[in-house]
Design a protein around this motif. Structure first.
Motif, PDB file in Angstrom:
ATOM      1  N   GLN A  86      -7.296   4.040  -5.013  1.00  0.00           N
ATOM      2  CA  GLN A  86      -7.515   2.762  -4.324  1.00  0.00           C
ATOM      3  C   GLN A  86      -6.711   1.634  -4.956  1.00  0.00           C
ATOM      4  O   GLN A  86      -6.170   0.785  -4.266  1.00  0.00           O
ATOM      5  CB  GLN A  86      -9.011   2.410  -4.336  1.00  0.00           C
ATOM      6  CG  GLN A  86      -9.805   3.271  -3.376  1.00  0.00           C
ATOM      7  CD  GLN A  86     -11.257   3.453  -3.825  1.00  0.00           C
ATOM      8  OE1 GLN A  86     -11.618   3.179  -4.965  1.00  0.00           O
ATOM      9  NE2 GLN A  86     -12.084   3.921  -2.898  1.00  0.00           N
ATOM     10  N   GLU A  87      -6.633   1.636  -6.290  1.00  0.00           N
ATOM     11  CA  GLU A  87      -6.004   0.502  -6.973  1.00  0.00           C
ATOM     12  C   GLU A  87      -4.719   0.835  -7.736  1.00  0.00           C
ATOM     13  O   GLU A  87      -3.924  -0.042  -8.035  1.00  0.00           O
ATOM     14  CB  GLU A  87      -6.995  -0.120  -7.977  1.00  0.00           C
ATOM     15  CG  GLU A  87      -8.201  -0.757  -7.305  1.00  0.00           C
ATOM     16  CD  GLU A  87      -9.227  -1.209  -8.339  1.00  0.00           C
ATOM     17  OE1 GLU A  87      -8.837  -1.790  -9.352  1.00  0.00           O
ATOM     18  OE2 GLU A  87     -10.422  -0.948  -8.111  1.00  0.00           O
ATOM     19  N   GLY A  90      -1.254  -0.098  -6.120  1.00  0.00           N
ATOM     20  CA  GLY A  90      -1.160  -1.422  -5.510  1.00  0.00           C
ATOM     21  C   GLY A  90       0.240  -2.022  -5.587  1.00  0.00           C
ATOM     22  O   GLY A  90       0.782  -2.520  -4.579  1.00  0.00           O
ATOM     23  N   GLU A  91       0.842  -1.932  -6.764  1.00  0.00           N
ATOM     24  CA  GLU A  91       2.164  -2.528  -6.972  1.00  0.00           C
ATOM     25  C   GLU A  91       3.226  -1.851  -6.097  1.00  0.00           C
ATOM     26  O   GLU A  91       4.122  -2.499  -5.548  1.00  0.00           O
ATOM     27  CB  GLU A  91       2.536  -2.354  -8.452  1.00  0.00           C
ATOM     28  CG  GLU A  91       3.545  -3.357  -8.940  1.00  0.00           C
ATOM     29  CD  GLU A  91       3.830  -3.166 -10.428  1.00  0.00           C
ATOM     30  OE1 GLU A  91       4.996  -3.191 -10.799  1.00  0.00           O
ATOM     31  OE2 GLU A  91       2.865  -2.969 -11.191  1.00  0.00           O
ATOM     32  N   MET A  93       2.660  -0.335  -3.210  1.00  0.00           N
ATOM     33  CA  MET A  93       2.427  -0.721  -1.808  1.00  0.00           C
ATOM     34  C   MET A  93       3.053  -2.097  -1.531  1.00  0.00           C
ATOM     35  O   MET A  93       3.709  -2.303  -0.504  1.00  0.00           O
ATOM     36  CB  MET A  93       0.914  -0.770  -1.492  1.00  0.00           C
ATOM     37  CG  MET A  93       0.233   0.570  -1.596  1.00  0.00           C
ATOM     38  SD  MET A  93       1.073   1.780  -0.554  1.00  0.00           S
ATOM     39  CE  MET A  93       0.657   3.298  -1.367  1.00  0.00           C
ATOM     40  N   ASN A  94       2.873  -3.029  -2.466  1.00  0.00           N
ATOM     41  CA  ASN A  94       3.472  -4.360  -2.298  1.00  0.00           C
ATOM     42  C   ASN A  94       4.988  -4.258  -2.232  1.00  0.00           C
ATOM     43  O   ASN A  94       5.644  -4.957  -1.445  1.00  0.00           O
ATOM     44  CB  ASN A  94       3.087  -5.282  -3.468  1.00  0.00           C
ATOM     45  CG  ASN A  94       1.614  -5.633  -3.424  1.00  0.00           C
ATOM     46  OD1 ASN A  94       0.984  -5.528  -2.371  1.00  0.00           O
ATOM     47  ND2 ASN A  94       1.068  -6.047  -4.559  1.00  0.00           N
TER      48      ASN A  94
END
Ligand SMILES: CC/C=C\C=C\CC(=O)SCCNC(=O)CCNC(=O)[C@H](O)C(C)(C)COP(=O)(O)OP(=O)(O)OC[C@H]1O[C@@H](n2cnc3c(N)ncnc32)[C@H](O)[C@@H]1OP(=O)(O)O
Length: 293
Positions: A86-87, A90-91, A93-94
């Motif tokens: 989930q986390e 994150g980077e 995906m951005n």
């Protein structure tokens, strides 16, 4: 610089608990440190901060003269469920959504993103102090990256392993593919497990050579790991740390190169009081005490 280093060492000389980025460090017994992955609600899944912290902890313990061996275990229902799905990405995906950077520049950022977990696990391998890992229940993806960077792997009967990366769409890039064949020396099984991502249990891991012993449950596995760590910590730290360094070197070099390396190593390290102390203790059947290093 020096005071920062001493600050880190002082922090670990204390017997109090340290809890940073979901990893707890305690001095379990004299000279034995216990590093616990402590994010049970997420099954100890990794985010970049945890890898950064693991790297710092490994380097601090490597430099800490009051640490001679280390045990790693996981708190809760799983040893480690891999990267935090989930986390943890994150980077990335951005980055995918960022239209202002070209592919080359995105590549540079990705390289640094991947280097964080690589460095976190490589710090375990480079740590001078032997690391025993006590696995229970799930050991998935990044969990396998972690254990293959450790020195000795013990597991509870309920352990389930998976080189899971192909199932999340990537080639495992933070240690497993680089180390596992050196750990187990079985190319066909390694390829089968890495290409299918299938689960394998503790018995199969033992046959395969990934782990060295199976215990009835998590508590007995951790207790056995701490006992083994204490036995190692009672030996000459010069001898133990030299053994780890030279086993790592020998794994990655030819016999000739390794013999030359240990010649150079022991040109200084054989000049040790530990040699006489160990020999006398063996002859007198008494326990030797060794100075810190
Ligand atoms: C640059 C790249 C660096 C590193 C790359 C590494 C690659 C990998 O690690 S690939 C492997 C990724 N991990 C997985 O695929 C495992 C996913 N999890 C599971 O399959 C299962 O959760 C389980 C571990 C087998 C446990 O199953 P079960 O006992 O049925 O419990 P759950 O209800 O599924 O999970 C409980 C609770 O934990 C959360 N959780 C579990 N795994 C993860 C995870 N990897 N990331 C984030 N969260 C995880 C799960 O969501 C549940 O949370 P609740 O809030 O209770 O719903």
């Amino acid at each position: 610089m020096q005071s920062t280093r001493i600050g880190y060492i002082a922090r670990f000389i204390s017997t109090s608990r340290q809890r940073l980025a979901d990893i707890e460090v305690t001095e379990a017994s004299p000279y034995v440190y216990h590093v616990k992955l402590d994010k049970p609600k997420k099954r100890n899944a990794f985010i970049p901060e945890m890898w950064k912290e693991l790297r710092k902890i490994s380097k601090d313990l490597s430099a800490n003269p009051k640490c001679r061996s280390i045990v790693i275990s996981g708190e809760g229902k799983s040893f480690c469920a891999g990267i935090d799905l989930q986390e943890g990405f994150g980077e990335v995906m951005n980055l995918f959504e960022n239209d202002n950077l070209d592919a080359a520049r995105k590549g540079r950022i990705l390289r640094e993103f991947i280097r964080i977990p690589q460095d976190g696990f490589t710090a375990l391998e480079s740590c001078y102090k032997p690391i025993i890992v006590a696995v229970h229940s799930h050991c998935i993806g990044a969990g396998i990256d972690l254990i293959t960077a450790c020195d000795i792997r013990l597991a509870a009967k309920d352990a389930v392993f998976s080189i899971k990366e192909v199932d999340v769409g990537l080639a495992a890039d933070v240690g497993t593919l680089a180390r596992i064949q050196k750990v187990v020396g079985n190319d066909s099984i390694t390829r089968e497990l890495a290409l299918t991502a299938r689960n394998f249990d503790a018995e199969e891991a033992l046959r395969y050579g990934l782990i060295s012993k199976i215990y009835p449950d998590q508590a007995t596995t951790v207790a056995a790991a701490l006992e083994m760590a204490a036995a190692i910590a009672a030996k000459s730290p010069i001898a133990v740390q030299g053994t780890k360094v030279n086993l790592n070197y020998g794994r990655d070099h030819t016999v000739k190169e390794s013999l030359d390396y240990i010649l150079a190593w022991n040109m200084s390290q054989l000049n040790t009081e530990d040699l006489m102390k160990s020999a006398m203790a063996t002859m007198s059947k008494e326990k030797a005490e060794f100075n810190d290093v």
